[in-house]
Design an enzyme around this catalytic site. Structure first.
Site, PDB file in Angstrom:
ATOM      1  N   ASP A   1     -36.456  54.052  38.450  1.00  0.00           N
ATOM      2  CA  ASP A   1     -36.849  53.274  39.625  1.00  0.00           C
ATOM      3  C   ASP A   1     -36.813  54.109  40.906  1.00  0.00           C
ATOM      4  O   ASP A   1     -37.791  54.176  41.650  1.00  0.00           O
ATOM      5  CB  ASP A   1     -35.893  52.088  39.812  1.00  0.00           C
ATOM      6  CG  ASP A   1     -36.046  51.008  38.766  1.00  0.00           C
ATOM      7  OD1 ASP A   1     -37.068  51.003  38.064  1.00  0.00           O
ATOM      8  OD2 ASP A   1     -35.140  50.166  38.663  1.00  0.00           O
TER       9      ASP A   1
ATOM     10  N   TYR B   1     -41.270  45.604  43.403  1.00  0.00           N
ATOM     11  CA  TYR B   1     -39.914  45.089  43.585  1.00  0.00           C
ATOM     12  C   TYR B   1     -39.603  44.768  45.050  1.00  0.00           C
ATOM     13  O   TYR B   1     -40.054  45.471  45.958  1.00  0.00           O
ATOM     14  CB  TYR B   1     -38.900  46.130  43.076  1.00  0.00           C
ATOM     15  CG  TYR B   1     -37.462  45.782  43.336  1.00  0.00           C
ATOM     16  CD1 TYR B   1     -36.768  44.920  42.498  1.00  0.00           C
ATOM     17  CD2 TYR B   1     -36.787  46.314  44.429  1.00  0.00           C
ATOM     18  CE1 TYR B   1     -35.437  44.607  42.738  1.00  0.00           C
ATOM     19  CE2 TYR B   1     -35.468  46.002  44.677  1.00  0.00           C
ATOM     20  CZ  TYR B   1     -34.790  45.140  43.830  1.00  0.00           C
ATOM     21  OH  TYR B   1     -33.490  44.828  44.071  1.00  0.00           O
TER      22      TYR B   1
END
Length: 216
Positions: free
Chosen positions: A119, A213
């Site tokens: 991520d 996100y």
């Protein structure tokens, strides 16, 4: 920017990334090209609980002090080199956080074996070359290592962590996440051999975290 940079140093102590007066945060102040950008950075050797917006030092992109009654961080030349060579960077952080620095002492990159690494870092956290403190040699090593990497953090060999971001807060986040995954991967290696994440899955995780996100 003075207020922001001063306040962000509290995050370094909050997350246990620094000891005594080591470590620093800086931020770029963008100005018209004719005026030249500025850098706000921690003063050298001042305790974290004594830092104030007024004690921050303002320099040009070559580390020349323009405002402030204290000497800038001993890493100012490294920070300034990064800003000169990487115009997209708006914040730089340096820490000696223990787990990440342990990897740096081994001269070993942290392998991408956690989704949190995919991520934030888009792959392994790389190792940069050994460089002496005081000049721009460290900055040159940071730039050379990160220029073609998705990682916002680098482990400078035998030294510690340098992280970059679009803002000083982003750079602090990268430093916090670097120490977190350095600790977890170290623990995983005590249990056995960590399982790597496939490259295509790293790409998918990185794209989702960077572009989907959170709040948009």
């Amino acid at each position: 920017m003075r207020r922001a940079v001063a306040a962000l140093h509290a995050e370094l102590t909050r997350y246990g990334l620094v000891a005594w007066t080591a470590g620093n945060v800086s931020g770029r102040v963008r100005r018209p090209e004719a005026s030249g950008d500025l850098v706000v950075i921690k003063p050298s050797g001042v305790s974290y609980d004594e830092l104030t917006p007024e004690s921050m030092v303002v320099c040009d992109l070559y580390g020349r002090v323009l405002d402030g009654g204290l000497a800038p961080s001993s890493d100012v030349a490294a920070h300034c080199h990064i800003y000169r060579e990487m115009p997209q960077v708006g914040g730089v952080v340096h820490t000696h956080s223990p787990y990440a620095s342990a990897w740096a002492a081994r001269g070993e990159a942290i392998p991408c074996v956690l989704t949190a690494m995919a991520d934030e870092f888009g792959g392994p956290i790389p190792v940069g070359p050994f460089a002496l403190i005081g000049g721009d040699e460290i900055g040159r090593g940071v730039v050379a290592t990160l220029r073609d990497s998705r990682s916002p953090a680098v482990l400078m060999r035998n030294h510690g962590v340098f992280s970059i971001g679009a803002t000083p807060r982003d750079a602090v986040k990268a430093a916090v996440m670097c120490e977190d995954v350095a600790r977890t991967v170290h623990i995983a290696r005590q249990l056995g051999t960590p399982v790597p994440i496939a490259a295509e899955h790293i790409d998918q995780l990185y794209d989702r975290y960077q572009n989907v996100y959170g709040q948009r």
